[in-house]
Write an enzyme that holds these catalytic residues in place. Structure first.
Site, mmCIF file in Angstrom:
data_model
loop_
_atom_site.group_PDB
_atom_site.id
_atom_site.type_symbol
_atom_site.label_atom_id
_atom_site.label_comp_id
_atom_site.label_asym_id
_atom_site.label_seq_id
_atom_site.Cartn_x
_atom_site.Cartn_y
_atom_site.Cartn_z
ATOM 1 N N ARG A 5 0.835 -1.203 0.000
ATOM 2 C CA ARG A 5 0.000 0.000 0.000
ATOM 3 C C ARG A 5 0.872 1.257 0.000
ATOM 4 O O ARG A 5 0.552 2.240 -0.651
ATOM 5 C CB ARG A 5 -0.953 -0.026 1.201
ATOM 6 C CG ARG A 5 -2.054 1.011 1.082
ATOM 7 C CD ARG A 5 -3.125 0.792 2.116
ATOM 8 N NE ARG A 5 -2.613 0.992 3.456
ATOM 9 C CZ ARG A 5 -3.286 0.663 4.561
ATOM 10 N NH1 ARG A 5 -4.482 0.128 4.477
ATOM 11 N NH2 ARG A 5 -2.760 0.883 5.749
ATOM 12 N N LYS A 64 -2.724 6.556 1.111
ATOM 13 C CA LYS A 64 -2.584 7.127 2.449
ATOM 14 C C LYS A 64 -1.741 8.402 2.357
ATOM 15 O O LYS A 64 -0.767 8.589 3.088
ATOM 16 C CB LYS A 64 -1.991 6.088 3.414
ATOM 17 C CG LYS A 64 -2.957 5.747 4.558
ATOM 18 C CD LYS A 64 -2.430 4.644 5.437
ATOM 19 C CE LYS A 64 -2.869 4.788 6.884
ATOM 20 N NZ LYS A 64 -4.297 4.527 7.147
ATOM 21 N N GLU A 90 -16.611 6.096 3.832
ATOM 22 C CA GLU A 90 -15.835 5.694 4.999
ATOM 23 C C GLU A 90 -16.362 6.359 6.255
ATOM 24 O O GLU A 90 -17.130 7.316 6.205
ATOM 25 C CB GLU A 90 -14.363 6.091 4.816
ATOM 26 C CG GLU A 90 -13.665 5.256 3.768
ATOM 27 C CD GLU A 90 -12.170 5.200 4.001
ATOM 28 O OE1 GLU A 90 -11.741 4.531 4.951
ATOM 29 O OE2 GLU A 90 -11.442 5.835 3.222
HETATM 30 C C1 LIG Z 1 -5.403 3.734 7.488
HETATM 31 C C2 LIG Z 1 -6.836 3.928 7.119
HETATM 32 C C3 LIG Z 1 -7.785 2.907 7.236
HETATM 33 C C4 LIG Z 1 -7.494 1.602 7.912
HETATM 34 O O1 LIG Z 1 -6.563 0.833 7.246
HETATM 35 P P1 LIG Z 1 -5.875 -0.393 7.982
HETATM 36 O O2 LIG Z 1 -4.923 -0.919 6.995
HETATM 37 O O3 LIG Z 1 -6.931 -1.349 8.333
HETATM 38 O O4 LIG Z 1 -5.217 0.177 9.198
HETATM 39 C C5 LIG Z 1 -9.061 3.137 6.744
HETATM 40 N N1 LIG Z 1 -9.412 4.318 6.192
HETATM 41 C C6 LIG Z 1 -8.530 5.335 6.092
HETATM 42 C C7 LIG Z 1 -8.962 6.600 5.459
HETATM 43 C C8 LIG Z 1 -7.225 5.165 6.558
HETATM 44 O O5 LIG Z 1 -6.357 6.164 6.471
#
Ligand SMILES: *Cc1c(COP(=O)(O)O)cnc(C)c1O
Length: 351
Positions: free
Chosen positions: A85, A188, A224
């Site tokens: 990722r 991210k 989300e």
């Molecule tokens: C990091 C994050 C998540 C959760 O991801 P994980 O890999 O399960 O920790 C979900 N939504 C957003 C917007 C994030 O930044």
């Protein structure tokens, strides 16, 4: 800031916050070449004032955890997934892209070097690992930096739930979007999080724990819940077989959560029907449980969702639902090596 010796840490009262540990690791990519992994004691980073991270937001991050387990070993959960990722974030933001091997070597190194700071199993805590990647080279025009810095630090964190799993309240945000329809939501990228602060704080000011984002193109489907993925549980009527469904939104602007991916697998293992697809707001009426999921909390049950458009409140019960609890318990048991790691998710370290 001095750091606490391991014996000074009150393991049973750790929060989800920053605690300094002795070592962080860093690696630079210059002209497409990654250098040696460096170990640093200082908490500060020196970089050029024209670094693209500072003015053009060329930055992304990751979050993952290492656990001290009942068998005495340390387990890191799905770090290859975080590596991939981060690769996709770095690619999209035109930074140096670390290999999966480099990423995993740095995770292993930073956990090993700070092993005294992994909370004991009994405390329910874990060692949170925060990889950060930034364009650290100077640039005046809007262009990618010639230098990328990948750094990783760790912090011991407490269990998310100390007083049992409590459900949260969420408000649908119809005045801000988390990400654009074809923007950076699937990465991210740091900018997504700076851009979500107003939305989150306004939600808090209105008395809600979190905000629920809708798809930014039509505001019709669920995206989300804060910085976490969303899921709902629907159970078919007994005369239709009574089957349970794990339903989670799919959209380009959602960050693909590794926790969600793991829960989908566990749900399938449990014989649940797994559906990753567009989820209309109306469908909330059919869910008996709702939750958000991510590394920090695994699952946070959602008790209520308020829609300011029509004043309607969707309700899913006070505490944690039956299926959410089953999924949570199984994922946590895998992370701690208490049940078989049947999908090969853990990296086991002898520390
Ligand atoms: C990091 C994050 C998540 C959760 O991801 P994980 O890999 O399960 O920790 C979900 N939504 C957003 C917007 C994030 O930044």
């Amino acid at each position: 800031m001095r750091y606490m010796k391991p014996e000074e840490i009150d393991w049973n009262n750790l929060k989800f916050g920053y605690t300094r540990t002795p070592v962080n690791v860093r690696c630079y990519c210059r002209d497409g070449q990654w250098g040696e992994i460096e170990e640093h004691a200082e908490e500060t980073v020196t970089m050029h004032m024209a670094a693209t991270a500072l003015h053009y937001g060329q930055t992304a991050f990751e979050g993952l955890k290492a656990f001290r387990c009942p068998d005495g070993k340390v387990r890191v959960f799905r770090m290859d997934e975080n590596a991939r990722r981060m690769q996709s974030s770095a690619e999209y933001l035109r930074m140096g892209v670390p290999s999966v091997e480099l990423f995993c070597e740095m995770v292993t190194r930073v956990v090993t070097l700070n092993k005294e700071y992994i909370p004991p199993y009994e405390s329910g805590g874990s060692l949170y690992i925060r990889p950060v990647i930034v364009g650290s080279g100077p640039q005046l025009g809007v262009k990618p930096a010639g230098e990328t810095l990948l750094l990783m630090f760790v912090s011991p964190v407490g269990p998310y739930y100390s007083g049992g799993m409590k459900g949260i309240s969420a408000i649908i945000d119809r005045t801000h979007d988390r990400a654009a329809p074809f923007g950076t939501g699937h990465t991210k990228a740091g900018g997504n999080y700076g851009a979500s602060l107003t939305s989150a704080l306004e939600g808090h000011e209105k008395g809600y724990d979190s905000v629920l984002y809708l798809d930014p193109a039509q505001h019709r489907y669920i995206d989300e819940c804060g910085a976490a993925n969303f899921f709902g549980i629907r159970v078919d009527a007994a005369e239709e077989g009574g089957r349970a469904h794990y339903i989670t939104p799919a959209s380009h602007s959602i960050l693909p959560s590794i926790t969600n991916k793991s829960l989908r697998q566990i749900a399938a293992d449990f014989g649940m029907e797994v559906e990753a697809r567009q989820v209309e707001l109306d469908e909330l009426n059919t869910f008996s449980e709702a939750g958000c999921c991510g590394t920090a909390a695994v699952i946070t049950p959602v008790s209520t969702i308020f829609d300011p458009a029509d004043g309607k409140t969707y309700r899913f019960g006070e505490g944690v639902g039956l299926w959410s609890k089953k999924l949570y318990d199984e994922l946590v048991a895998i992370q701690h090596g208490e049940v078989e790691d049947r999908h090969g998710w853990n990296t086991v370290l002898d520390l």
